[in-house]
Design a protein around this motif. Structure first.
Motif, PDB file in Angstrom:
ATOM      1  N   LEU A  77      82.197  14.717 -34.035  1.00 27.48           N
ATOM      2  CA  LEU A  77      81.512  13.922 -33.021  1.00 27.48           C
ATOM      3  C   LEU A  77      82.003  12.486 -33.131  1.00 27.48           C
ATOM      4  O   LEU A  77      82.350  12.015 -34.214  1.00 27.48           O
ATOM      5  CB  LEU A  77      79.996  13.989 -33.226  1.00 27.48           C
ATOM      6  CG  LEU A  77      79.369  15.375 -33.062  1.00 27.48           C
ATOM      7  CD1 LEU A  77      77.892  15.326 -33.405  1.00 27.48           C
ATOM      8  CD2 LEU A  77      79.561  15.895 -31.647  1.00 27.48           C
ATOM      9  N   SER A  78      82.026  11.786 -32.023  1.00 31.66           N
ATOM     10  CA  SER A  78      82.551  10.425 -32.034  1.00 31.66           C
ATOM     11  C   SER A  78      81.553   9.465 -32.670  1.00 31.66           C
ATOM     12  O   SER A  78      80.337   9.637 -32.551  1.00 31.66           O
ATOM     13  CB  SER A  78      82.896   9.966 -30.613  1.00 31.66           C
ATOM     14  OG  SER A  78      81.715   9.685 -29.881  1.00 31.66           O
ATOM     15  N   MET A  83      76.416   6.179 -33.015  1.00 35.49           N
ATOM     16  CA  MET A  83      75.794   4.858 -33.052  1.00 35.49           C
ATOM     17  C   MET A  83      74.940   4.616 -31.818  1.00 35.49           C
ATOM     18  O   MET A  83      73.849   4.047 -31.909  1.00 35.49           O
ATOM     19  CB  MET A  83      76.885   3.782 -33.168  1.00 35.49           C
ATOM     20  CG  MET A  83      76.328   2.398 -33.483  1.00 35.49           C
ATOM     21  SD  MET A  83      75.455   2.415 -35.077  1.00 35.49           S
ATOM     22  CE  MET A  83      74.582   0.850 -35.001  1.00 35.49           C
ATOM     23  N   LEU A  84      75.423   5.058 -30.662  1.00 35.32           N
ATOM     24  CA  LEU A  84      74.651   4.873 -29.433  1.00 35.32           C
ATOM     25  C   LEU A  84      73.340   5.633 -29.505  1.00 35.32           C
ATOM     26  O   LEU A  84      72.286   5.124 -29.087  1.00 35.32           O
ATOM     27  CB  LEU A  84      75.475   5.337 -28.233  1.00 35.32           C
ATOM     28  CG  LEU A  84      74.835   5.125 -26.856  1.00 35.32           C
ATOM     29  CD1 LEU A  84      74.536   3.648 -26.616  1.00 35.32           C
ATOM     30  CD2 LEU A  84      75.740   5.673 -25.752  1.00 35.32           C
ATOM     31  N   THR A  85      73.379   6.842 -30.052  1.00 38.99           N
ATOM     32  CA  THR A  85      72.146   7.626 -30.201  1.00 38.99           C
ATOM     33  C   THR A  85      71.162   6.930 -31.126  1.00 38.99           C
ATOM     34  O   THR A  85      69.960   6.874 -30.844  1.00 38.99           O
ATOM     35  CB  THR A  85      72.474   9.030 -30.740  1.00 38.99           C
ATOM     36  OG1 THR A  85      73.354   9.696 -29.834  1.00 38.99           O
ATOM     37  CG2 THR A  85      71.210   9.857 -30.919  1.00 38.99           C
ATOM     38  N   LEU A  86      71.661   6.388 -32.232  1.00 32.28           N
ATOM     39  CA  LEU A  86      70.790   5.669 -33.167  1.00 32.28           C
ATOM     40  C   LEU A  86      70.125   4.479 -32.479  1.00 32.28           C
ATOM     41  O   LEU A  86      68.914   4.261 -32.618  1.00 32.28           O
ATOM     42  CB  LEU A  86      71.607   5.199 -34.372  1.00 32.28           C
ATOM     43  CG  LEU A  86      70.818   4.500 -35.487  1.00 32.28           C
ATOM     44  CD1 LEU A  86      69.941   5.514 -36.225  1.00 32.28           C
ATOM     45  CD2 LEU A  86      71.765   3.823 -36.476  1.00 32.28           C
ATOM     46  N   GLY A 115      65.260  10.668 -34.533  1.00 27.74           N
ATOM     47  CA  GLY A 115      65.889  10.962 -33.251  1.00 27.74           C
ATOM     48  C   GLY A 115      67.340  11.368 -33.403  1.00 27.74           C
ATOM     49  O   GLY A 115      67.808  12.334 -32.779  1.00 27.74           O
ATOM     50  N   LEU A 116      68.085  10.633 -34.232  1.00 27.45           N
ATOM     51  CA  LEU A 116      69.493  10.961 -34.464  1.00 27.45           C
ATOM     52  C   LEU A 116      69.629  12.336 -35.107  1.00 27.45           C
ATOM     53  O   LEU A 116      70.515  13.120 -34.738  1.00 27.45           O
ATOM     54  CB  LEU A 116      70.126   9.890 -35.354  1.00 27.45           C
ATOM     55  CG  LEU A 116      71.585  10.126 -35.772  1.00 27.45           C
ATOM     56  CD1 LEU A 116      72.490  10.236 -34.550  1.00 27.45           C
ATOM     57  CD2 LEU A 116      72.063   9.021 -36.707  1.00 27.45           C
ATOM     58  N   ALA A 117      68.747  12.647 -36.058  1.00 30.13           N
ATOM     59  CA  ALA A 117      68.813  13.939 -36.743  1.00 30.13           C
ATOM     60  C   ALA A 117      68.581  15.089 -35.766  1.00 30.13           C
ATOM     61  O   ALA A 117      69.305  16.096 -35.793  1.00 30.13           O
ATOM     62  CB  ALA A 117      67.793  13.990 -37.876  1.00 30.13           C
TER      63      ALA A 117
END
Length: 221
Positions: A77-78, A83-86, A115-117
């Protein structure tokens, strides 16, 4: 730089930024405080996720962030996605907390990390595996290896999602949004974990919607 080195750099950047906001002067300025946010200090919605109440709190969240970033990188994954998801989940948590008057303050990456998890778990669990062509003599060893790796990542995604959901069930934040934890020495805003998890799921859904919209637009050309 290799992908692994870039992932380590990103994890280090997250830890460094959180360390800066854990310093007392920045912590006071950046912590989510409901009455101050409603009074106009809206930057606290963006800075609260970086503030930590103790260095042990900072270390625990920094290690968790590093683990998720490295796992996502290993799954191809990029770093931009991760980082954007975090960031999206962290901001979503503090904005949603405005609807929870029982929570007067909040600080830390835990909501964003939940949320990231979950986003990472769903992404791994739903990602299609490599196509195995019907070659003469059976699939190649490379194809078999790729298929095994895909199955392992799928299983890891399921385990990650289950772990987050089981944790939320035991916390039961809908009964007590904030619970004092003697081990930490402060009240843990458990409802932030649930809000972060929901935001991660919604962010994944948004990504799927946008991807299918692009595919439909491409097919229509």
């Amino acid at each position: 730089m290799t992908r692994f080195a870039c992932a380590l750099a990103l994890a280090g950047g997250v830890a460094a930024l959180a360390a800066v906001f854990t310093l007392p002067a920045f912590a006071e300025w950046g912590t989510y405080r409901r009455e101050l946010v409603l009074g106009g200090e809206v930057w606290r919605l963006a800075t609260a996720m970086w503030v930590h109440l103790t260095w042990a709190h900072w270390a625990a969240n920094s290690m968790a962030a590093a683990g998720l970033i490295l796992l996502g990188t290993a799954a191809a994954l990029s770093l931009r996605q991760l980082m954007l998801t975090l960031l999206v989940c962290g901001l979503a948590v503090t904005v949603a907390l405005l609807r929870v008057p029982e929570v007067g303050w909040y600080a830390g990456l835990s909501g964003a990390l939940h949320g990231l998890a979950l986003w990472l778990g769903i992404t791994l669990a739903t990602r299609p595996g490599p196509a195995v062509s019907a070659e003469k003599g059976g699939p190649s060893s490379e194809a078999i290896g790729a298929s095994i790796t895909s199955q392992r990542l799928l299983l890891l995604g399921v385990v990650l999602c289950a772990g987050v959901l089981v944790k939320l069930w035991f916390e039961q934040s809908w009964l007590s949004p904030v619970a004092h934890d003697p081990a930490w020495g402060f009240g843990v805003v458990r409802v932030a974990h649930g809000l972060g998890t929901v935001s991660g799921a919604l962010w994944w859904c948004f990504g799927q919607w946008r991807m299918r919209r692009r595919q439909a637009a491409t097919a229509a050309r």
